[in-house]
Structures are given as C-alpha cells and as structure tokens.
Design a protein around this motif. Structure first.
Motif, PDB file in Angstrom:
ATOM      1  N   VAL A  11       0.826  -1.202   0.000  1.00 31.67           N
ATOM      2  CA  VAL A  11       0.000   0.000   0.000  1.00 31.67           C
ATOM      3  C   VAL A  11       0.866   1.261   0.000  1.00 31.67           C
ATOM      4  N   LEU A  12       2.133   1.131   0.409  1.00 31.46           N
ATOM      5  CA  LEU A  12       3.100   2.229   0.330  1.00 31.46           C
ATOM      6  C   LEU A  12       4.444   1.660  -0.069  1.00 31.46           C
ATOM      7  N   GLU A  13       5.140   2.380  -0.941  1.00 31.73           N
ATOM      8  CA  GLU A  13       6.425   1.905  -1.430  1.00 31.73           C
ATOM      9  C   GLU A  13       7.457   3.028  -1.361  1.00 31.73           C
TER      10      GLU A  13
ATOM     11  N   ARG B 218      -1.389  12.985   1.183  1.00 34.37           N
ATOM     12  CA  ARG B 218      -2.512  12.341   0.518  1.00 34.37           C
ATOM     13  C   ARG B 218      -2.081  10.973  -0.013  1.00 34.37           C
ATOM     14  N   LEU B 219      -2.808   9.932   0.431  1.00 34.61           N
ATOM     15  CA  LEU B 219      -2.542   8.570  -0.007  1.00 34.61           C
ATOM     16  C   LEU B 219      -3.684   8.110  -0.899  1.00 34.61           C
ATOM     17  N   ASP B 220      -3.354   7.532  -2.029  1.00 30.83           N
ATOM     18  CA  ASP B 220      -4.356   7.024  -2.960  1.00 30.83           C
ATOM     19  C   ASP B 220      -4.079   5.560  -3.240  1.00 30.83           C
TER      20      ASP B 220
ATOM     21  N   PRO C  99       2.005   8.645  -3.164  1.00 32.54           N
ATOM     22  CA  PRO C  99       1.639   9.639  -2.150  1.00 32.54           C
ATOM     23  C   PRO C  99       2.077  11.041  -2.582  1.00 32.54           C
ATOM     24  N   SER C 100       1.283  12.026  -2.225  1.00 30.84           N
ATOM     25  CA  SER C 100       1.630  13.417  -2.537  1.00 30.84           C
ATOM     26  C   SER C 100       1.438  14.251  -1.292  1.00 30.84           C
ATOM     27  N   GLU C 101       2.185  15.358  -1.194  1.00 28.43           N
ATOM     28  CA  GLU C 101       2.074  16.226  -0.043  1.00 28.43           C
ATOM     29  C   GLU C 101       1.680  17.628  -0.489  1.00 28.43           C
TER      30      GLU C 101
ATOM     31  N   ILE D 123      -0.399  20.868  12.382  1.00 32.00           N
ATOM     32  CA  ILE D 123      -0.967  19.529  12.282  1.00 32.00           C
ATOM     33  C   ILE D 123      -0.634  18.923  10.922  1.00 32.00           C
ATOM     34  N   ALA D 124      -0.301  17.628  10.930  1.00 29.41           N
ATOM     35  CA  ALA D 124      -0.167  16.878   9.683  1.00 29.41           C
ATOM     36  C   ALA D 124      -1.411  16.011   9.522  1.00 29.41           C
ATOM     37  N   TRP D 125      -2.053  16.109   8.364  1.00 32.46           N
ATOM     38  CA  TRP D 125      -3.263  15.341   8.067  1.00 32.46           C
ATOM     39  C   TRP D 125      -2.920  14.276   7.040  1.00 32.46           C
ATOM     40  N   ILE D 126      -3.182  13.005   7.372  1.00 37.77           N
ATOM     41  CA  ILE D 126      -3.016  11.909   6.421  1.00 37.77           C
ATOM     42  C   ILE D 126      -4.405  11.586   5.892  1.00 37.77           C
TER      43      ILE D 126
END
Length: 219
Positions: free
Chosen positions: A31-33, A205-207, A212-214, A44-47
């Motif tokens: 799911v993440l690489e 942002r995870l898709d 992932p993008s920030e 604050i960091a929002w995932i």
C-alpha cells in the motif's frame, strides 16, 4: 528489517517524527512503497485518502504499534521528554466494567499535567453513567479519546478521531489539536475533509495504487 529510532535532540529542537524508505504491505500487496516523510511540532499533519490507501497502517507504524515491511521510523524530542506517542484508533476499547467516574478522574489528573483541556471535553461529550459498559458506543469512544488526548506525550497520533462527534465536539477537538501542535507532533489520519477552520498545516494524501503526494493548507 525496520529500525525504530527514538533519538533525543537538544531542547531547542522541535519534536520530530520521520520515516525513510518505508514499505508497507497488507495481505499480498504493497500500500506504500519507499515513502520518505518528516513532520515537526508547530502544525498539524493530516493523512488523508480513501479506505484501503494505507492511512491506518502508516499511523500504526508511526506509533510503534506495527512494523513496516522495510524502512526506518524515528521519533525525536527534547532531552526533558520521553519520545512516547499517545495513540488512538477507533477499534480501541475501555474495559466495560471500568467505572466512568474513575476514568474521568484519571483524565482530569492527566489533563492537569498537560493542556488542561481534556476535562472540558469530558464535560461536553460524556453523560453520567456508572460503568463504561452502560455507555453507548459513541460515548465510550469519546471517553477513551479524551483519555488519550489528556496524556502529556510529545507525539499525538489519532486515527479517525472525528467519528461519533457532534458539530460542537468537532470544533472543540480541532481547537485542542491546533493548540497541542504548538509543542507536540500531531498527526491525524482521516477520510473526512480537513476542518475549514484549519488555516495552515500539511496534508499527506494517499491514494490506492497511486503515489503519495504532499500539499500545504489551504488547499
């Protein structure tokens, strides 16, 4: 093999959390690489992302509750504090036989050591009951969330904390988090929109199946 590093930095440096070359696999797929990411106290960091994108998996690893397939995870704070993380996820439960007043007393005691606002949340969210088992699902979760928020830990990691909150409760929680992030690392994973009153912060942002993008707030 993942290496979790709880480094201690000089007191002038802000608390920091980071991952390097992080790979997360769930069942038979990644799911993440190779994620590289770092966050400091101050905002604050929002995932964010849809279900299945890896938000909860990443937060569990940041909290030290799970290990990644590969990569490094680290937390650093001042010499005066332990790099301990206060962690909440919606599947957590309080013992049903626990007395509500005892839990509220614990929260009030913890709150007096930290921000002093968790007792306000308790008064807002929890009606009087004798035992936790007599509370509704939403009331029990709000009580547990209040206990987590009261802990004076330098790292506050919350998975879907806005569930089961009224509009007033959401507003109170957001204001508390905005205050808490001034001295602590605050990371919130959610599939809900970032509250409109939050004017600054970072969004990871995870898709599903994507990179992932920030982004920076405002979006």
């Amino acid at each position: 093999m993942a290496h979790v590093c709880n480094a201690v930095r000089p007191s002038a440096a802000p608390a920091t959390i980071w991952v390097e070359s992080l790979w997360i696999r769930r069942n038979r797929r990644y799911v993440l690489e190779g994620l590289n990411w770092r966050h400091w106290a101050g905002e604050i960091a929002w995932i964010v992302g849809e279900n299945g994108a890896g938000k909860s998996s990443l937060l569990r690893i940041l909290a030290g509750r799970a290990r990644p397939e590969r990569g490094r995870v680290g937390r650093a704070c001042s010499r005066a504090a332990s790099p301990e993380a206060a962690y909440y996820h919606p599947g957590m439960r309080l013992p049903p036989e626990a007395r509500v007043q005892d839990v509220k007393g614990l929260v009030a005691g913890l709150a007096s050591q930290s921000s002093g606002t968790a007792d306000v949340l308790l008064a807002l969210w929890t009606r009087e009951r004798k035992e936790v088992g007599a509370l509704s699902t939403g009331e029990a979760k709000r009580l547990l969330l209040s206990a987590v928020l009261a802990r004076p830990a330098p790292f506050l990691l919350l998975d879907e904390p806005y569930e089961h909150l009224s509009d007033g409760g959401r507003e109170v929680l957001t204001k508390l988090l905005m205050d808490r992030c001034r001295g602590s690392v605050v990371v919130v994973a959610t599939n809900q929109p970032v509250p409109e009153c939050v004017r600054s912060g970072r969004v990871l942002r995870l898709d599903v199946g994507g990179v992932p993008s920030e982004e920076r707030l405002p979006l």
